[in-house]
Design a protein around this motif. Structure first.
Motif, short mmCIF file in Angstrom:
data_model
loop_
_atom_site.label_atom_id
_atom_site.label_comp_id
_atom_site.label_asym_id
_atom_site.label_seq_id
_atom_site.Cartn_x
_atom_site.Cartn_y
_atom_site.Cartn_z
N ARG A 1 -7.01 17.55 -22.67
CA ARG A 1 -7.76 18.55 -21.89
C ARG A 1 -7.64 18.35 -20.39
NH1 ARG A 1 -12.84 18.28 -26.01
NH2 ARG A 1 -11.92 19.57 -27.66
N GLY A 2 -7.49 17.10 -19.97
CA GLY A 2 -7.37 16.85 -18.53
C GLY A 2 -5.95 16.86 -18.03
N PHE A 3 -4.98 17.11 -18.92
CA PHE A 3 -3.58 17.01 -18.52
C PHE A 3 -2.76 18.26 -18.81
CE2 PHE A 3 -5.05 12.68 -19.32
CZ PHE A 3 -4.70 12.06 -18.12
N GLU A 4 -3.41 19.32 -19.26
CA GLU A 4 -2.66 20.53 -19.61
C GLU A 4 -2.33 21.33 -18.36
OE1 GLU A 4 -5.39 22.24 -22.37
OE2 GLU A 4 -4.56 21.17 -24.08
N VAL B 1 7.55 12.08 -18.10
CA VAL B 1 6.47 12.98 -17.69
C VAL B 1 6.70 13.45 -16.26
CG1 VAL B 1 4.00 13.09 -17.13
CG2 VAL B 1 4.75 12.01 -19.27
N SER B 2 7.03 12.51 -15.38
CA SER B 2 7.23 12.83 -13.97
C SER B 2 8.33 13.88 -13.77
CB SER B 2 7.58 11.55 -13.21
OG SER B 2 7.72 11.82 -11.84
N ALA B 3 9.37 13.78 -14.58
CA ALA B 3 10.50 14.72 -14.45
C ALA B 3 10.09 16.15 -14.80
CB ALA B 3 11.64 14.27 -15.36
N ARG B 4 8.97 16.31 -15.54
CA ARG B 4 8.52 17.63 -15.96
C ARG B 4 7.38 18.19 -15.11
NH1 ARG B 4 9.87 19.12 -21.17
NH2 ARG B 4 11.22 17.63 -22.25
N MET B 5 6.87 17.38 -14.19
CA MET B 5 5.70 17.80 -13.43
C MET B 5 6.06 18.79 -12.33
SD MET B 5 3.63 14.20 -13.17
CE MET B 5 2.41 14.91 -12.08
N GLU C 1 9.00 23.00 -20.90
CA GLU C 1 7.69 22.63 -21.43
C GLU C 1 6.94 21.75 -20.43
OE1 GLU C 1 7.97 22.63 -26.30
OE2 GLU C 1 8.38 20.78 -25.23
N SER C 2 5.63 21.96 -20.34
CA SER C 2 4.81 21.10 -19.49
C SER C 2 4.78 19.70 -20.09
CB SER C 2 3.39 21.65 -19.41
OG SER C 2 2.76 21.54 -20.69
N PRO C 3 4.41 18.69 -19.29
CA PRO C 3 4.41 17.31 -19.81
C PRO C 3 3.60 17.14 -21.09
CG PRO C 3 4.20 17.27 -17.43
CD PRO C 3 4.12 18.71 -17.84
N TRP C 4 2.33 17.60 -21.09
CA TRP C 4 1.50 17.35 -22.28
C TRP C 4 1.98 18.15 -23.49
CZ3 TRP C 4 -1.60 13.30 -22.63
CH2 TRP C 4 -2.35 13.18 -23.80
N ALA C 5 2.47 19.36 -23.26
CA ALA C 5 3.01 20.17 -24.36
C ALA C 5 4.23 19.48 -24.97
CB ALA C 5 3.38 21.56 -23.86
N ALA C 6 5.09 18.93 -24.11
CA ALA C 6 6.28 18.22 -24.60
C ALA C 6 5.89 16.98 -25.39
CB ALA C 6 7.18 17.85 -23.43
N LEU C 7 4.90 16.23 -24.89
CA LEU C 7 4.45 15.02 -25.57
C LEU C 7 3.87 15.35 -26.94
CD1 LEU C 7 2.69 13.19 -22.59
CD2 LEU C 7 4.82 12.50 -23.69
N SER D 1 12.50 11.66 -28.62
CA SER D 1 12.06 13.00 -29.05
C SER D 1 11.52 13.78 -27.86
CB SER D 1 11.01 12.87 -30.15
OG SER D 1 10.65 14.13 -30.64
N VAL D 2 10.78 13.10 -26.96
CA VAL D 2 10.27 13.76 -25.74
C VAL D 2 11.44 14.22 -24.88
CG1 VAL D 2 8.97 13.43 -23.60
CG2 VAL D 2 8.11 12.44 -25.73
N ARG D 3 12.45 13.38 -24.74
CA ARG D 3 13.62 13.72 -23.91
C ARG D 3 14.34 14.97 -24.44
NH1 ARG D 3 15.13 7.67 -23.68
NH2 ARG D 3 14.25 7.05 -21.68
N SER D 4 14.28 15.17 -25.74
CA SER D 4 15.02 16.28 -26.34
C SER D 4 14.26 17.61 -26.28
CB SER D 4 15.35 15.96 -27.81
OG SER D 4 14.19 15.99 -28.61
#
Length: 199
Positions: free
Chosen positions: A196-199, A142-146, A86-92, A78-81
């Motif tokens: 909060r620490g990852f947005e 996550v790394s791919a979106r950073m 989207e930022s990593p935390w938003a996607a998660l 679901s994350v991959r799709s």
């Protein structure tokens, strides 16, 4: 018969056997208690040999954890799709919300397994081991979106680990919550707090 159909049939049979062993393990552990079940009993319950069990799982703990492993693998898909923008935390978080909507309320078997996990240190250890592999896979997404540099992958791993911990804590809190409490109402708050620490 076409040769391309054969691998599909083999994979379906393997998946069916794996599910049958997992279901048998959860059923026996729920009915008789985790400490009183054996690999042999699980194999008998599923109608396969001890050797067949060993082809699929390394232990009864691994067989019990298979449902959780599958659910988290579906979550990673679901994350991959999610949109690449989207930022990593938003996607998660969005993937977790979508997955929760598709999953609905957990079935009684999953609830029983969750309670078993909290009662036995060996199962908690098996869960940690299962999630460690998933964490690495999720960290790659996550790394791919950073957008910022993360040469050692520390932030990606921390993000993935924090996300999985938030989900695990949510589930444990939900198991203690009054009947009828939606799981997502707890998970949404946990993810917002953790993120909060990852947005």
């Amino acid at each position: 018969m076409s040769t391309t159909a054969e691998p599909g049939l083999r994979e379906r049979k393997k998946a069916a056997t794996r599910h049958a062993l997992h279901d048998a393990a959860v059923r026996l552990a729920t009915e008789h208690g985790y400490d009183r079940i054996t690999v042999e009993a699980i194999a008998d319950e599923a109608g396969v040999s001890r050797r067949t069990f060993s082809n699929y799982f390394g232990s009864k703990e691994e067989a019990l954890m298979y449902g959780d492993f599958q659910r988290v693998q579906s979550l990673i898909e679901s994350v991959r799709s999610r949109p690449a923008t989207e930022s990593p935390w938003a996607a998660l978080t969005a993937a977790a919300a979508s997955f929760n909507s598709e999953l609905g309320e957990l079935d009684p078997q999953s609830v029983a397994q969750g309670r078993l996990l909290r009662a036995h240190p060996a199962l908690i250890a098996a869960q940690v081991q299962t999630f460690a592999g998933v964490e690495r896979e999720l960290a790659a997404e996550v790394s791919a979106r950073m957008s910022e540099d993360d040469p050692r992958g520390v932030r990606a791993r921390m993000t993935a680990a924090t996300f999985l911990v938030a989900l695990r804590v949510s589930l444990n809190m939900w198991l203690d919550a009054p009947a009828g409490t939606p799981l997502w109402s707890i998970a949404e708050e946990a993810l917002a707090t953790a993120g909060r620490g990852f947005e």
